[in-house]
Design a protein around this motif. Structure first.
Motif, PDB file in Angstrom:
ATOM      1  N   TYR A  42      42.696 101.075 -44.788  1.00 28.19           N
ATOM      2  CA  TYR A  42      42.654 101.308 -43.343  1.00 28.19           C
ATOM      3  C   TYR A  42      41.241 101.280 -42.773  1.00 28.19           C
ATOM      4  CZ  TYR A  42      40.888 106.119 -43.635  1.00 28.19           C
ATOM      5  OH  TYR A  42      40.095 107.219 -43.830  1.00 28.19           O
ATOM      6  N   ALA A  43      40.238 101.611 -43.589  1.00 23.62           N
ATOM      7  CA  ALA A  43      38.850 101.607 -43.109  1.00 23.62           C
ATOM      8  C   ALA A  43      38.258 100.207 -43.089  1.00 23.62           C
ATOM      9  CB  ALA A  43      37.992 102.510 -43.989  1.00 23.62           C
ATOM     10  N   GLU A  44      39.004  99.231 -43.610  1.00 28.27           N
ATOM     11  CA  GLU A  44      38.476  97.874 -43.745  1.00 28.27           C
ATOM     12  C   GLU A  44      39.149  96.888 -42.802  1.00 28.27           C
ATOM     13  OE1 GLU A  44      37.840  98.943 -48.458  1.00 28.27           O
ATOM     14  OE2 GLU A  44      39.444  97.589 -47.834  1.00 28.27           O
ATOM     15  N   LYS A  45      39.770  97.419 -41.747  1.00 28.09           N
ATOM     16  CA  LYS A  45      40.407  96.537 -40.770  1.00 28.09           C
ATOM     17  C   LYS A  45      40.545  97.270 -39.443  1.00 28.09           C
ATOM     18  CE  LYS A  45      44.900  97.954 -42.670  1.00 28.09           C
ATOM     19  NZ  LYS A  45      46.128  97.520 -43.343  1.00 28.09           N
ATOM     20  N   HIS A  46      40.604  96.494 -38.381  1.00 27.39           N
ATOM     21  CA  HIS A  46      40.950  97.058 -37.083  1.00 27.39           C
ATOM     22  C   HIS A  46      42.448  97.384 -37.104  1.00 27.39           C
ATOM     23  CE1 HIS A  46      37.076  95.878 -35.398  1.00 27.39           C
ATOM     24  NE2 HIS A  46      37.254  94.686 -35.929  1.00 27.39           N
ATOM     25  N   GLY A  47      42.840  98.402 -36.360  1.00 30.84           N
ATOM     26  CA  GLY A  47      44.255  98.743 -36.372  1.00 30.84           C
ATOM     27  C   GLY A  47      44.642  99.692 -35.266  1.00 30.84           C
ATOM     28  N   THR A  48      45.950  99.721 -34.986  1.00 27.92           N
ATOM     29  CA  THR A  48      46.534 100.629 -34.003  1.00 27.92           C
ATOM     30  C   THR A  48      47.464 101.593 -34.729  1.00 27.92           C
ATOM     31  OG1 THR A  48      46.468  98.918 -32.285  1.00 27.92           O
ATOM     32  CG2 THR A  48      47.943 100.795 -31.914  1.00 27.92           C
ATOM     33  N   TRP A  49      47.305 102.878 -34.438  1.00 27.16           N
ATOM     34  CA  TRP A  49      48.183 103.890 -35.022  1.00 27.16           C
ATOM     35  C   TRP A  49      48.751 104.763 -33.909  1.00 27.16           C
ATOM     36  CZ3 TRP A  49      43.965 102.085 -37.667  1.00 27.16           C
ATOM     37  CH2 TRP A  49      44.183 101.669 -38.990  1.00 27.16           C
ATOM     38  N   VAL A  50      49.956 105.271 -34.115  1.00 29.48           N
ATOM     39  CA  VAL A  50      50.608 106.167 -33.156  1.00 29.48           C
ATOM     40  C   VAL A  50      50.879 107.482 -33.886  1.00 29.48           C
ATOM     41  CG1 VAL A  50      52.528 106.474 -31.551  1.00 29.48           C
ATOM     42  CG2 VAL A  50      51.696 104.161 -32.074  1.00 29.48           C
ATOM     43  N   ASN A  51      50.336 108.579 -33.364  1.00 29.54           N
ATOM     44  CA  ASN A  51      50.484 109.842 -34.090  1.00 29.54           C
ATOM     45  C   ASN A  51      51.826 110.504 -33.798  1.00 29.54           C
ATOM     46  OD1 ASN A  51      50.193 111.093 -31.605  1.00 29.54           O
ATOM     47  ND2 ASN A  51      48.407 112.296 -32.172  1.00 29.54           N
ATOM     48  N   THR A  52      52.046 111.667 -34.358  1.00 26.95           N
ATOM     49  CA  THR A  52      53.358 112.313 -34.303  1.00 26.95           C
ATOM     50  C   THR A  52      53.783 112.709 -32.891  1.00 26.95           C
ATOM     51  OG1 THR A  52      54.716 114.029 -35.370  1.00 26.95           O
ATOM     52  CG2 THR A  52      52.482 114.658 -34.698  1.00 26.95           C
ATOM     53  N   GLU A  53      52.826 112.841 -31.972  1.00 28.01           N
ATOM     54  CA  GLU A  53      53.161 113.170 -30.585  1.00 28.01           C
ATOM     55  C   GLU A  53      53.337 111.910 -29.727  1.00 28.01           C
ATOM     56  OE1 GLU A  53      49.970 115.280 -28.645  1.00 28.01           O
ATOM     57  OE2 GLU A  53      48.449 113.967 -29.496  1.00 28.01           O
ATOM     58  N   GLY A  54      53.164 110.719 -30.340  1.00 28.57           N
ATOM     59  CA  GLY A  54      53.301 109.470 -29.595  1.00 28.57           C
ATOM     60  C   GLY A  54      52.025 109.040 -28.912  1.00 28.57           C
ATOM     61  N   ARG A  55      50.883 109.403 -29.463  1.00 31.88           N
ATOM     62  CA  ARG A  55      49.582 109.028 -28.886  1.00 31.88           C
ATOM     63  C   ARG A  55      49.073 107.764 -29.568  1.00 31.88           C
ATOM     64  NH1 ARG A  55      46.124 111.806 -25.859  1.00 31.88           N
ATOM     65  NH2 ARG A  55      47.300 113.729 -26.254  1.00 31.88           N
TER      66      ARG A  55
END
Length: 668
Positions: free
Chosen positions: A543-556
């Motif tokens: 995960y530290a070696e690429k750009h990315g989008t994540w959505v946390n448990t509250e939907g952020r």
């Protein structure tokens, strides 16, 4: 609101503000060591002295003095300057002045404030005292001769971490900070002790003598060790991430991170997959990218629509989207993100989100934990719930009794309690203005419907307040649900479809006996469980070696940036999928990461926004019957994913804090 005058500038300050806060509102810098915005006031370093009228004709500690109407505050008088110089002189009486060999050099509050507010000489010629270093565990290195007794570490461990195991012994010149019986601090937030320490007395043991702060490039990122989505900063030297520090985000992690987030960095260079591997006659052999991709493409074409994709817990949304498009081109919709076999109704995203929000949960009056070991599953949400308990709010829990670092009333460990809650619980909820229920993974499998049925009886929805919360532990979970990685029956539905090809996208937690009839292609970054069961192993990026989008448990929705490059011949996951799609004859419609993200956002607009996605409340109708004992699925906080299991530091943490192994420590 009180009106005060600070160095000739008149301003209004909030009721209850201190003189120090009033000075900061006026744009004045006030030196301090013991004061910390998130901890209780101690008032014992005396570095924040100012002159206040009306009042005694002497400097006063601004951190402990309430701002009152009509005060005239001076921060720049000769008296204040002389007083601060005197305090600094006292603080340095016994300090070893070993900046050249101190890891805190360049980031030390004492160093900076000694230059700004101290004298260039000392009048003390007596011998300096020395204190033996204390053992505080595998993540904290102590150098107690540097300690200035600010007591930040004591207050942090008690108020934030909920583990009152650090205190002060003796008096006067003999005062010293130590952990209880000089044993390991049993907190999963112990790494923050080094952050709050304003000198070099507490340091990060795994990174001791590894680098200097000015050598590092700073890259913002998002933590994937749990579903909270803590905002972090990668500190990179050349091609390697050297350390991880928290970034301030009041809505998510404030300014804390847990030890699993902070200390997994040593695994990013260990046991990495750096070239493709093909299994022949039960054994893996090295292969070229050309050979590996051709094998993958041939298997993909031969499987037709009988292709499945299993998403791992650390995966970014872009990789999942690319894999979904690859399967859609083959006519398959066999997507699943709950790799351990967990099943629950996902037809309504709002019903499986943390609706109170992470910041909002600390404003709750009463909290009921259902099947949640919140201290391990989400340590940064546990700190918020701890605030509820410290303010006098009630915290109830259903599940096996454990130490959550706060006062909790345990009701039992059977799900049938959800059908008939004790009178004390119902009364507390009836009186609450902001009641909340947190459903953890221990209750999701069998008790989700029963927990959802509590919404109306407990009055969890009042106006804009929604107190029904589901706590996930996988960083990829919410994004995977948005993208459709959920079968009604979970992994069992995938098995029932008998896929001929299974694409394991970093799925290291899937048991090896699942999908046995399929040809398994693993795209991941460590030689862990996923690689051991795969027939074809393709090295991907962590995960530290690429750009990315994540959505946390509250939907952020949050985005992380690329901090380093994958090792050896490893490639970013989306690029591997794009390459094999071309060889398989149905090329994916993007040639760059920017095009991939643009197309994903066009199709799933909620993944293109910054902040919380819209989750209108629309719960499904489920069977409210539930019974049976609750079991927490997380057996070891420190070894929950492929990265953690390859970290020597986290393995040592697991041995000391979970397995309770004792280590003999040599004298230094």
């Amino acid at each position: 609101m009180p009106k005060v005058t600070v160095d000739g500038v008149e301003l209004e300050v909030p009721q209850g503000a201190t003189v120090l806060q009033a000075c900061e509102l006026a744009g004045k810098e006030i030196p301090r060591f013991c004061y910390h915005e998130r901890l209780s006031i101690a008032g014992n370093c005396r570095m924040c002295l100012v002159e206040v009228a009306p009042g005694p004709p002497k400097p006063q500690a601004s951190c402990a003095l309430p701002a009152a109407d009509g005060q005239t505050i001076r921060t720049d008088t000769p008296m204040v300057k002389k007083a601060r110089e005197g305090v600094m002189e006292f603080l340095l009486i016994n300090h070893p002045l070993d900046c050249p060999i101190c890891d805190q050099g360049g980031e030390c509050d004492l160093q900076d404030q000694a230059v700004a507010y101290g004298r260039s000489f000392s009048r003390f010629e007596e011998n300096k005292r020395a204190i033996d270093d204390k053992y505080m565990g595998p993540v904290i290195k102590t150098s107690m001769t540097r300690c200035i007794q600010c007591t930040r570490c004591i207050r942090f461990s008690e108020e934030v971490a909920g583990v009152p195991e650090i205190g002060m012994l003796y008096r006067g010149e003999d005062s010293q900070i130590t952990s209880y019986l000089e044993k390991t601090v049993t907190s999963e937030l112990a790494g923050n002790l080094a952050d709050v320490c304003p000198v070099g007395a507490l340091l990060q043991k795994p990174q001791i003598f590894e680098f200097r702060s000015w050598e590092l490039k700073r890259v913002p990122g998002i933590d994937v060790m749990d579903a909270v989505g803590s905002n972090i900063r990668f500190d990179v030297r050349q091609r390697q991430v050297m350390r991880i520090l928290p970034r301030i985000n009041e809505d998510v992690n404030e300014e804390w991170i847990h030890d699993k987030t902070r200390h997994h960095v040593d695994a990013l260079v260990r046991n990495r997959l750096d070239r493709p591997w093909v299994r022949e006659k039960g054994k893996l052999r090295e292969a070229s990218w050309t050979e590996a991709l051709n094998i993958f493409a041939d298997r993909l074409k031969a499987a037709g629509s009988k292709v499945a994709a299993i998403a791992g817990d650390l995966l970014d949304a872009e990789t999942m989207y690319a894999a979904k498009k690859l399967l859609e081109a083959r006519g398959s919709s066999l997507l699943e993100g709950r790799q351990t076999g967990l099943t629950y109704d996902c037809t309504s995203l709002s019903a499986v989100a943390f609706n109170s929000t992470i910041a909002g949960i600390e404003t709750a009056d009463v909290v009921l934990l259902v099947g949640s070991n919140i201290r391990w599953e989400a340590p940064l949400i546990a700190t918020r719930v701890r605030k509820v308990a410290r303010k006098g709010g009630k915290v109830f829990a259903i599940g096996p009794e454990i130490d959550l670092g706060m006062k909790v009333e345990w009701l039992g460990d059977d799900l049938k309690l959800l059908a008939k809650l004790p009178k004390a619980v119902t009364e507390a909820f009836s009186k609450a203005e902001r009641p909340a229920v947190i459903v953890g993974p221990g209750a999701l499998a069998n008790g989700f419907g029963a927990a959802l049925a509590l919404v109306e009886p407990l009055g969890l929805i009042k106006g804009e307040w929604n107190g029904f919360n589901v706590l996930h532990t996988s960083a990829s979970r919410m994004a995977s649900l948005v993208l459709g990685y959920a079968q009604p029956g979970g992994l069992a539905d995938i098995e029932a479809a008998t896929p001929e090809l299974a694409l394991l996208l970093g799925a290291d937690e899937m048991p090896a006996d699942r999908l046995e009839g399929a040809y398994k292609v693993y795209i991941g970054h460590h030689g862990d469980n996923g690689a051991r069961q795969a027939d074809l192993v393709l090295p991907g990026a962590a995960y530290a070696e690429k750009h990315g989008t994540w959505v946390n448990t509250e939907g952020r929705v949050q985005r992380g940036e690329k901090a380093a490059f994958p090792p050896g011949e490893a490639r970013e996951d989306w690029a591997i999928l794009r390459a094999v799609s071309e060889l398989a004859g149905k090329t994916l419609p993007f040639d760059s990461f920017a095009q991939l993200r643009q197309q994903m956002v066009k199709e799933y607009s909620q993944l293109g926004r910054d902040g919380l996605i819209d989750l209108p409340w629309s719960p499904p109708k489920l069977d409210a019957k539930a019974s049976g004992p609750i079991r927490y699925p997380m057996a070891d906080f420190f070894l929950t994913n492929a990265i953690c299991r390859n970290s020597p530091t986290l393995r040592r943490c697991s041995e000391e804090l979970v397995q309770k192994l004792n280590y003999e420590v040599a004298a230094e």
